[in-house]
Design an enzyme around this catalytic site. Sequence first.
Site, mmCIF file in Angstrom:
data_model
loop_
_atom_site.group_PDB
_atom_site.id
_atom_site.type_symbol
_atom_site.label_atom_id
_atom_site.label_comp_id
_atom_site.label_asym_id
_atom_site.label_seq_id
_atom_site.Cartn_x
_atom_site.Cartn_y
_atom_site.Cartn_z
ATOM 1 N N GLU A 50 0.868 -1.186 0.000
ATOM 2 C CA GLU A 50 0.000 0.000 0.000
ATOM 3 C C GLU A 50 0.906 1.237 0.000
ATOM 4 O O GLU A 50 1.997 1.224 0.602
ATOM 5 C CB GLU A 50 -0.846 -0.020 1.281
ATOM 6 C CG GLU A 50 -1.617 1.257 1.598
ATOM 7 C CD GLU A 50 -2.229 1.264 3.010
ATOM 8 O OE1 GLU A 50 -1.652 0.643 3.935
ATOM 9 O OE2 GLU A 50 -3.302 1.885 3.155
ATOM 10 N N LYS A 127 -9.432 2.197 -1.856
ATOM 11 C CA LYS A 127 -9.625 1.650 -0.506
ATOM 12 C C LYS A 127 -10.964 2.083 0.107
ATOM 13 O O LYS A 127 -11.297 3.270 0.133
ATOM 14 C CB LYS A 127 -8.484 2.107 0.396
ATOM 15 C CG LYS A 127 -8.480 1.481 1.801
ATOM 16 C CD LYS A 127 -7.212 1.892 2.537
ATOM 17 C CE LYS A 127 -7.124 1.290 3.935
ATOM 18 N NZ LYS A 127 -5.848 1.703 4.608
ATOM 19 N N CYS A 172 -4.902 -3.008 2.984
ATOM 20 C CA CYS A 172 -4.632 -2.842 4.403
ATOM 21 C C CYS A 172 -5.787 -3.133 5.359
ATOM 22 O O CYS A 172 -6.090 -4.277 5.616
ATOM 23 C CB CYS A 172 -4.059 -1.452 4.644
ATOM 24 S SG CYS A 172 -3.097 -1.411 6.145
HETATM 25 N N1 ING Z 1 -3.318 0.547 8.782
HETATM 26 C C1 ING Z 1 -3.776 -0.228 9.867
HETATM 27 C C2 ING Z 1 -4.398 -1.548 9.460
HETATM 28 O O1 ING Z 1 -5.598 -1.724 9.380
HETATM 29 C C3 ING Z 1 -5.137 -0.351 11.909
HETATM 30 C C4 ING Z 1 -4.637 0.546 10.813
HETATM 31 C C5 ING Z 1 -4.253 -1.188 12.610
HETATM 32 C C6 ING Z 1 -6.460 -0.341 12.213
HETATM 33 C C7 ING Z 1 -4.748 -2.025 13.607
HETATM 34 C C8 ING Z 1 -6.988 -1.163 13.210
HETATM 35 C C9 ING Z 1 -6.107 -2.018 13.917
HETATM 36 O O2 ING Z 1 -3.584 -2.449 9.289
HETATM 37 C C10 ING Z 1 -3.905 0.885 7.609
HETATM 38 N N2 ING Z 1 -3.169 1.621 6.763
HETATM 39 O O3 ING Z 1 -5.050 0.553 7.333
#
Ligand code: ING
Length: 327
Positions: A50, A127, A172
């Site tokens: 990403e 996304k 992601c």
């Molecule tokens: N990053 C993280 C992800 O979903 C996140 C943000 C991490 C949200 C952990 C909830 C829990 O892997 C991105 N860029 O989405």
Amino acid sequence: MSGLKRPLGLAVAQLGPIHLADTRAAVVKRLIALLREAHSRGARLVVFPELALTTFFPRYWMEDDEAIARFFELSMPGPETQPLFDLARELGIGFYLGYAELTGDGRRFNTSVLVDEAGGIVGRYRKIHLPGHADHKPQAPFQHLEKKYFEVGNEGFSVWPTMDTKIGMCICNDRRWPEAFRVMGLQSAEIVALGYNTPSHNIHWNEPTHLRMFHHLLSLQANAYQNALWIAAAAKCGAEDGFHMFGGSAIVAPTGEIVAQAQGEDDEVIFVNADLALGDSFRQNVFNFIKHRRPEHYRLIVDRVGAGEPLAAGELAKLASTFQQEG
Ligand code: ING
């Protein structure tokens, strides 16, 4: 002849940190080196992360549109990414690339493209599950401003017939939402490619660090098994200007097993000669959607956004009775 019935060389190209000072040209050089290695390993498709062209800029609060715009691509390919497309065509290898998209009418998306072996863009995904927040949190050690810098994707979870298979894409945070993979599974996807940038530290609550990797792998393995998919997930990781994101790039089989995983947190290629036929027995015998799914009883999944009150007796049965199954 190997025992693989429908082999497809599948690679994930993990990226180590990209710092604010790193130029796109320098990053593209790294992507090219990874593409060459993936090709040398026999890959037909390689998955990049990403936002693979810049640092994970949603960690920074910016108000100046000019400052924000410098992280976005006005075209794909653009002058700096063209060499990657040219090499892919020369080597006859397809790829997934995540980047920040600025459209001609000024809209901003967290986007990925699927490029075939002729170097042509066959698919684009914007996304949909944007995590984090849109407001400034000055007390937090860093921001997570995807809801500020990007619009929710407006093109859905598509699946593209290419490379003798059907490939879906997500990005992601999408990997945490089973609905995304079921929509692609219902379009007969055999592979889902995804990139991610995941901070090791949770700014919202004091989450034990080991859970970050556990939930990442759990999400990949569950969604792969439950939709009979090969999932190829590419991290951008390591400490970007001191802000750490975890690695754990992985290739997961339709069995739900992790068949390859990155060893470190820098530029690294992992590869599997994936047998696409491995998904067939699960699609036929376990997740045989047409035989076993009962969408008339899934109405709340589409009708509700957030969790609400339990339905009164008979309400669910009434919803089920009004369900119009598509052809
Ligand atoms: N990053 C993280 C992800 O979903 C996140 C943000 C991490 C949200 C952990 C909830 C829990 O892997 C991105 N860029 O989405």
